[in-house]
Design a protein around this motif. Sequence first.
Motif, PDB file in Angstrom:
ATOM      1  N   VAL A 147      45.412  91.627 -26.779  1.00 41.32           N
ATOM      2  CA  VAL A 147      46.133  92.759 -27.392  1.00 41.32           C
ATOM      3  C   VAL A 147      46.581  92.435 -28.817  1.00 41.32           C
ATOM      4  CG1 VAL A 147      46.894  93.655 -25.170  1.00 41.32           C
ATOM      5  CG2 VAL A 147      48.378  92.067 -26.427  1.00 41.32           C
ATOM      6  N   GLY A 148      46.097  91.328 -29.375  1.00 45.52           N
ATOM      7  CA  GLY A 148      46.389  91.010 -30.761  1.00 45.52           C
ATOM      8  C   GLY A 148      47.750  90.401 -30.999  1.00 45.52           C
ATOM      9  N   LYS A 177      46.877  97.790 -23.625  1.00 47.49           N
ATOM     10  CA  LYS A 177      48.238  97.660 -23.083  1.00 47.49           C
ATOM     11  C   LYS A 177      48.527  98.777 -22.079  1.00 47.49           C
ATOM     12  CE  LYS A 177      50.221  95.601 -27.291  1.00 47.49           C
ATOM     13  NZ  LYS A 177      51.178  95.828 -28.415  1.00 47.49           N
ATOM     14  N   ILE A 178      48.113  99.998 -22.438  1.00 50.19           N
ATOM     15  CA  ILE A 178      48.318 101.129 -21.529  1.00 50.19           C
ATOM     16  C   ILE A 178      47.531 100.932 -20.237  1.00 50.19           C
ATOM     17  CG2 ILE A 178      47.919 103.608 -21.217  1.00 50.19           C
ATOM     18  CD1 ILE A 178      48.394 103.889 -24.273  1.00 50.19           C
ATOM     19  N   PHE A 179      46.300 100.512 -20.387  1.00 47.68           N
ATOM     20  CA  PHE A 179      45.445 100.251 -19.221  1.00 47.68           C
ATOM     21  C   PHE A 179      46.077  99.209 -18.306  1.00 47.68           C
ATOM     22  CE2 PHE A 179      41.884  97.640 -17.472  1.00 47.68           C
ATOM     23  CZ  PHE A 179      41.358  98.583 -16.608  1.00 47.68           C
ATOM     24  N   MET A 180      46.636  98.161 -18.890  1.00 48.51           N
ATOM     25  CA  MET A 180      47.262  97.092 -18.106  1.00 48.51           C
ATOM     26  C   MET A 180      48.520  97.579 -17.390  1.00 48.51           C
ATOM     27  SD  MET A 180      45.753  94.051 -18.105  1.00 48.51           S
ATOM     28  CE  MET A 180      47.068  92.838 -17.948  1.00 48.51           C
ATOM     29  N   SER A 181      49.191  98.557 -17.959  1.00 47.49           N
ATOM     30  CA  SER A 181      50.454  99.029 -17.386  1.00 47.49           C
ATOM     31  C   SER A 181      50.261 100.055 -16.277  1.00 47.49           C
ATOM     32  CB  SER A 181      51.338  99.634 -18.484  1.00 47.49           C
ATOM     33  OG  SER A 181      50.777 100.849 -18.963  1.00 47.49           O
ATOM     34  N   GLN A 182      49.040 100.556 -16.129  1.00 46.29           N
ATOM     35  CA  GLN A 182      48.784 101.550 -15.087  1.00 46.29           C
ATOM     36  C   GLN A 182      48.886 100.920 -13.702  1.00 46.29           C
ATOM     37  OE1 GLN A 182      44.870 102.882 -16.024  1.00 46.29           O
ATOM     38  NE2 GLN A 182      45.520 104.229 -17.701  1.00 46.29           N
TER      39      GLN A 182
END
Length: 231
Positions: A147-148, A177-182
């Motif tokens: 994620v940099g 980040k959004i994908f990981m938080s799902q």
Amino acid sequence: MPRMGRVVLPNYPHHVVQRGHNRQVVFAAPEDYQRYVGDLRELKDEFGIKVYAYCLMTNHAHLLVAPSESVAGLGQLMKVLAARATRYRNRLEGRTGTLWESRYRSSVVQSETYLLACCRYIELNPVRACMVADAADYPWSSYNARVGSSPDSDWLDIDTCFDVLGDTTLERHENYKIFMSQSVSTEELKTIRQALQRGQLTGTTRFIDEVERIAGIRIEHRGQGRPRRDA
């Protein structure tokens, strides 16, 4: 048709896990983790391996890696990684003997459907183990580089499936980040975990049929569905 042994395919990602012998601790201090990641970074090009994700837990290592046309490179990489870590720990502790299980587990992954899901599965290991509340809080995985948030990220490889996350690097970072938080479905976890435990394929039925034809193998247990990718 013979039943399936370990399948290694050129240019396909493989979800790999290597555990400590009798589940013993293999990473006891920050230096242990740092050396392993350094070795992975150093050896990947030597053996023609792409590295998409990793997570080093106390008694095992998870990798998502892809061999080139020379599929032997995967086994060679795992052998050298294990040997270097063993020599280091034995020297440090004045001991002899093996550090790792003799055989690592691996599962060929369908890139366009399950590569991102496997990255998420690997990088969320410390969260599932209740070691940290957020993947960003764990220093021994590829998440922060992906994620940099880490300056040391240029050695990780990018598959074309990451392109679906955005048109720019910043966009891809934010959407990852959004994908990981799902929330991750129970079915997705089960599919990835069982494929790895059984040494089978992580992918759709169509993908499994393709590999059966290519490799001349028979798959008895099949995962269902595909992971959600809303980002």
